[in-house]
Design an enzyme around this catalytic site. Structure first.
Site, PDB file in Angstrom:
ATOM      1  N   ASN A  83      89.406  31.372  35.729  1.00 45.68           N
ATOM      2  CA  ASN A  83      88.528  31.457  36.898  1.00 45.68           C
ATOM      3  C   ASN A  83      89.297  30.973  38.118  1.00 45.68           C
ATOM      4  O   ASN A  83      90.283  30.231  37.987  1.00 45.68           O
ATOM      5  CB  ASN A  83      87.291  30.577  36.698  1.00 45.68           C
ATOM      6  CG  ASN A  83      86.277  31.212  35.772  1.00 45.68           C
ATOM      7  OD1 ASN A  83      86.098  32.431  35.766  1.00 45.68           O
ATOM      8  ND2 ASN A  83      85.613  30.398  34.980  1.00 45.68           N
ATOM      9  N   CYS A  92      85.835  37.995  29.770  1.00 45.15           N
ATOM     10  CA  CYS A  92      85.636  38.592  31.095  1.00 45.15           C
ATOM     11  C   CYS A  92      85.471  40.094  30.875  1.00 45.15           C
ATOM     12  O   CYS A  92      86.467  40.804  30.668  1.00 45.15           O
ATOM     13  CB  CYS A  92      86.839  38.291  31.990  1.00 45.15           C
ATOM     14  SG  CYS A  92      86.656  38.944  33.660  1.00 45.15           S
ATOM     15  N   GLY A  93      84.229  40.544  30.887  1.00 49.36           N
ATOM     16  CA  GLY A  93      83.962  41.949  30.550  1.00 49.36           C
ATOM     17  C   GLY A  93      84.562  42.917  31.549  1.00 49.36           C
ATOM     18  O   GLY A  93      85.285  43.856  31.179  1.00 49.36           O
ATOM     19  N   ASN A  94      84.308  42.670  32.832  1.00 51.36           N
ATOM     20  CA  ASN A  94      84.859  43.580  33.854  1.00 51.36           C
ATOM     21  C   ASN A  94      86.384  43.480  33.893  1.00 51.36           C
ATOM     22  O   ASN A  94      87.081  44.480  34.097  1.00 51.36           O
ATOM     23  CB  ASN A  94      84.284  43.232  35.228  1.00 51.36           C
ATOM     24  CG  ASN A  94      82.850  43.705  35.372  1.00 51.36           C
ATOM     25  OD1 ASN A  94      82.449  44.716  34.797  1.00 51.36           O
ATOM     26  ND2 ASN A  94      82.052  42.962  36.112  1.00 51.36           N
ATOM     27  N   ASN A 177      81.570  33.631  26.326  1.00 53.45           N
ATOM     28  CA  ASN A 177      81.431  32.651  27.396  1.00 53.45           C
ATOM     29  C   ASN A 177      79.933  32.421  27.595  1.00 53.45           C
ATOM     30  O   ASN A 177      79.120  33.256  27.279  1.00 53.45           O
ATOM     31  CB  ASN A 177      82.101  33.138  28.687  1.00 53.45           C
ATOM     32  CG  ASN A 177      81.532  34.481  29.159  1.00 53.45           C
ATOM     33  OD1 ASN A 177      80.748  35.111  28.468  1.00 53.45           O
ATOM     34  ND2 ASN A 177      81.892  34.895  30.349  1.00 53.45           N
ATOM     35  N   HIS A 179      76.163  31.987  29.053  1.00 51.67           N
ATOM     36  CA  HIS A 179      75.293  32.546  30.102  1.00 51.67           C
ATOM     37  C   HIS A 179      73.877  32.026  29.937  1.00 51.67           C
ATOM     38  O   HIS A 179      73.386  31.934  28.810  1.00 51.67           O
ATOM     39  CB  HIS A 179      75.271  34.078  30.021  1.00 51.67           C
ATOM     40  CG  HIS A 179      76.565  34.712  30.461  1.00 51.67           C
ATOM     41  ND1 HIS A 179      76.785  35.122  31.764  1.00 51.67           N
ATOM     42  CD2 HIS A 179      77.710  34.975  29.781  1.00 51.67           C
ATOM     43  CE1 HIS A 179      78.014  35.625  31.852  1.00 51.67           C
ATOM     44  NE2 HIS A 179      78.593  35.537  30.660  1.00 51.67           N
ATOM     45  N   GLU A 228      78.724  32.755  38.989  1.00 50.87           N
ATOM     46  CA  GLU A 228      79.648  32.600  37.874  1.00 50.87           C
ATOM     47  C   GLU A 228      80.210  31.178  37.800  1.00 50.87           C
ATOM     48  O   GLU A 228      80.585  30.587  38.825  1.00 50.87           O
ATOM     49  CB  GLU A 228      80.826  33.581  38.003  1.00 50.87           C
ATOM     50  CG  GLU A 228      80.485  34.998  37.641  1.00 50.87           C
ATOM     51  CD  GLU A 228      81.737  35.813  37.374  1.00 50.87           C
ATOM     52  OE1 GLU A 228      82.758  35.230  36.960  1.00 50.87           O
ATOM     53  OE2 GLU A 228      81.689  37.034  37.615  1.00 50.87           O
ATOM     54  N   ARG A 229      80.269  30.670  36.582  1.00 56.67           N
ATOM     55  CA  ARG A 229      80.964  29.396  36.331  1.00 56.67           C
ATOM     56  C   ARG A 229      82.380  29.512  36.879  1.00 56.67           C
ATOM     57  O   ARG A 229      83.072  30.485  36.594  1.00 56.67           O
ATOM     58  CB  ARG A 229      81.004  29.155  34.825  1.00 56.67           C
ATOM     59  CG  ARG A 229      81.782  27.972  34.363  1.00 56.67           C
ATOM     60  CD  ARG A 229      81.823  27.819  32.853  1.00 56.67           C
ATOM     61  NE  ARG A 229      82.470  28.931  32.175  1.00 56.67           N
ATOM     62  CZ  ARG A 229      82.773  28.909  30.878  1.00 56.67           C
ATOM     63  NH1 ARG A 229      82.456  27.864  30.134  1.00 56.67           N
ATOM     64  NH2 ARG A 229      83.369  29.942  30.316  1.00 56.67           N
ATOM     65  N   CYS A 237      79.253  40.948  37.283  1.00 54.71           N
ATOM     66  CA  CYS A 237      79.744  40.115  36.174  1.00 54.71           C
ATOM     67  C   CYS A 237      79.453  40.886  34.888  1.00 54.71           C
ATOM     68  O   CYS A 237      78.278  41.117  34.561  1.00 54.71           O
ATOM     69  CB  CYS A 237      79.032  38.761  36.172  1.00 54.71           C
ATOM     70  SG  CYS A 237      79.567  37.688  34.821  1.00 54.71           S
ATOM     71  N   GLY A 240      77.947  38.833  32.181  1.00 53.00           N
ATOM     72  CA  GLY A 240      76.613  38.501  32.703  1.00 53.00           C
ATOM     73  C   GLY A 240      75.644  39.653  32.527  1.00 53.00           C
ATOM     74  O   GLY A 240      74.468  39.455  32.184  1.00 53.00           O
TER      75      GLY A 240
HETATM   76  N1  LIG Z   1      83.399  38.191  35.716  1.00 52.43           N
HETATM   77  C1  LIG Z   1      83.521  38.075  34.287  1.00 52.43           C
HETATM   78  C2  LIG Z   1      82.882  36.840  33.767  1.00 52.43           C
HETATM   79  C3  LIG Z   1      83.762  35.729  33.898  1.00 52.43           C
HETATM   80  C4  LIG Z   1      83.071  34.568  33.343  1.00 52.43           C
HETATM   81  C5  LIG Z   1      83.625  33.310  33.882  1.00 52.43           C
HETATM   82  N2  LIG Z   1      83.057  33.009  35.184  1.00 52.43           N
HETATM   83  C6  LIG Z   1      83.304  32.185  32.926  1.00 52.43           C
HETATM   84  O1  LIG Z   1      83.503  31.059  33.308  1.00 52.43           O
HETATM   85  O2  LIG Z   1      82.848  32.473  31.806  1.00 52.43           O
HETATM   86  C7  LIG Z   1      82.937  39.258  33.569  1.00 52.43           C
HETATM   87  O3  LIG Z   1      82.962  40.342  34.132  1.00 52.43           O
HETATM   88  O4  LIG Z   1      82.485  39.088  32.419  1.00 52.43           O
END
Ligand SMILES: N[C@H](CCC[C@H](N)C(=O)O)C(=O)O
Length: 294
Positions: A83, A92-94, A177, A179, A228-229, A237, A240
């Site tokens: 991050n 990190c899906g995207n 991760n 959520h 986002e964390r 996200c 997310g």
């Molecule tokens: N943008 C990312 C998520 C990153 C997650 C990150 N912020 C965490 O601390 O888990 C996505 O597309 O999945």
């Protein structure tokens, strides 16, 4: 995809050695979720990352996550994820979709596997500037989120309030991760920047948490904003979006497949009945090369 361009010392104004190397990396985004993608396969050790160096990089080239491709014996690459606050995370899906697209341009293949701390993910070309990734199974036990104490993750016994706005009973889902997904009546007027950090740092979440705020439009459409964390509000996200679909479907609020409408674009999510896997599909954009001091 990315190459080291020199390994001479870079001196600062006082003549002190500041950096040993520079390399070309790539700016990319997935539905507006911004990444730096660096490929160090075949050059292990060239990238000596610390929380401070990642934060410095984020100051020079604002991103949500830094993605680093390393050698893997079992997949096309092992992808590490940081991050912008300098913490390394598991999914990190995207970012997986963006990295897979860049690798597919190199190899010409339309499928590949990326190993990550959250598991091995299979990606597939889904058409022009679009990639699908199988994010695996959602993790739904309180110990897998994780939480500090036993709780029903369908809707947590948890509430937060700030400036007179109170929200409660999110769903909790891990996609590798953590959520927490709150269901909100009017997302357009919801104070994400006010309540997001309060949720992210709540003591219930020992590893902090990504805070999703979802408005159900109908059984196949969800409007989602995510704090986002370690990155704050992002344009989209991926994990997310997966977490929002799973949390909503568990509560009978949507079908097993829905379009998730983020600020930066639309993501299609399917929680596949046949194997319990969550499939994330959406756009990727290549913003071109950048030089990184490392
Ligand atoms: N943008 C990312 C998520 C990153 C997650 C990150 N912020 C965490 O601390 O888990 C996505 O597309 O999945």
């Amino acid at each position: 995809m990315c190459a080291a361009i020199n390994t001479g010392a870079v001196l600062d104004v006082k003549g002190r050695e500041r950096y040993r190397s520079r390399m070309i990396a790539r700016l990319m985004n997935g539905a507006g979720n911004k990444f730096i993608l660096a490929d160090v396969r075949g050059r292990a050790g060239v990238f000596n990352l610390s929380a401070d160096s990642v934060k410095a990089m984020a100051r020079a080239h604002p991103f949500d996550q830094l993605l680093v491709l390393e050698d893997s014996d079992t997949s096309d690459a092992f992808m590490r994820i940081w991050n912008s606050d300098g913490d390394e995370v598991g999914a990190c899906g995207n970012g997986t979709r963006a990295a897979a697209w860049a690798m597919m341009q190199e190899t010409g293949s339309d499928t590949l596997s990326l190993d990550t701390a959250g598991g091995v993910l299979l990606a597939r070309d889904a058409g022009p500037m679009s990639v699908s990734v199988d994010m695996g199974e959602p993790r739904l036990d309180w110990t897998e989120i994780p939480l500090v104490r036993p709780m029903d993750t369908l809707q947590l016994d948890f509430a937060v309030e700030k400036d007179g706005v109170r929200i409660e009973a999110p769903g909790a889902v891990s996609m590798g991760n953590p959520h927490a997904v709150f269901f909100i009546r009017d997302i357009a007027n919801f104070p994400v920047t006010g309540l997001g950090p309060v949720v992210e740092h709540a003591p219930l979440f020992p590893e902090r948490v990504n805070a999703g705020f979802a408005q159900i439009l109908d059984a196949r459409h969800i409007r989602l904003r995510v704090w986002e964390r370690g990155a704050g509000i992002t344009a989209a996200c991926g994990t997310g979006a997966c977490a929002a679909l799973v949390a909503a479907h568990r509560r009978g609020l949507c079908d097993r497949q829905a379009m998730i409408h983020a600020d930066g674009g639309d993501l299609s999510v399917e929680w596949r009945k046949s194997d319990n896997h969550v499939i994330l599909t959406g756009p990727v954009e290549d913003e071109g090369p950048i030089e990184l001091d490392i």
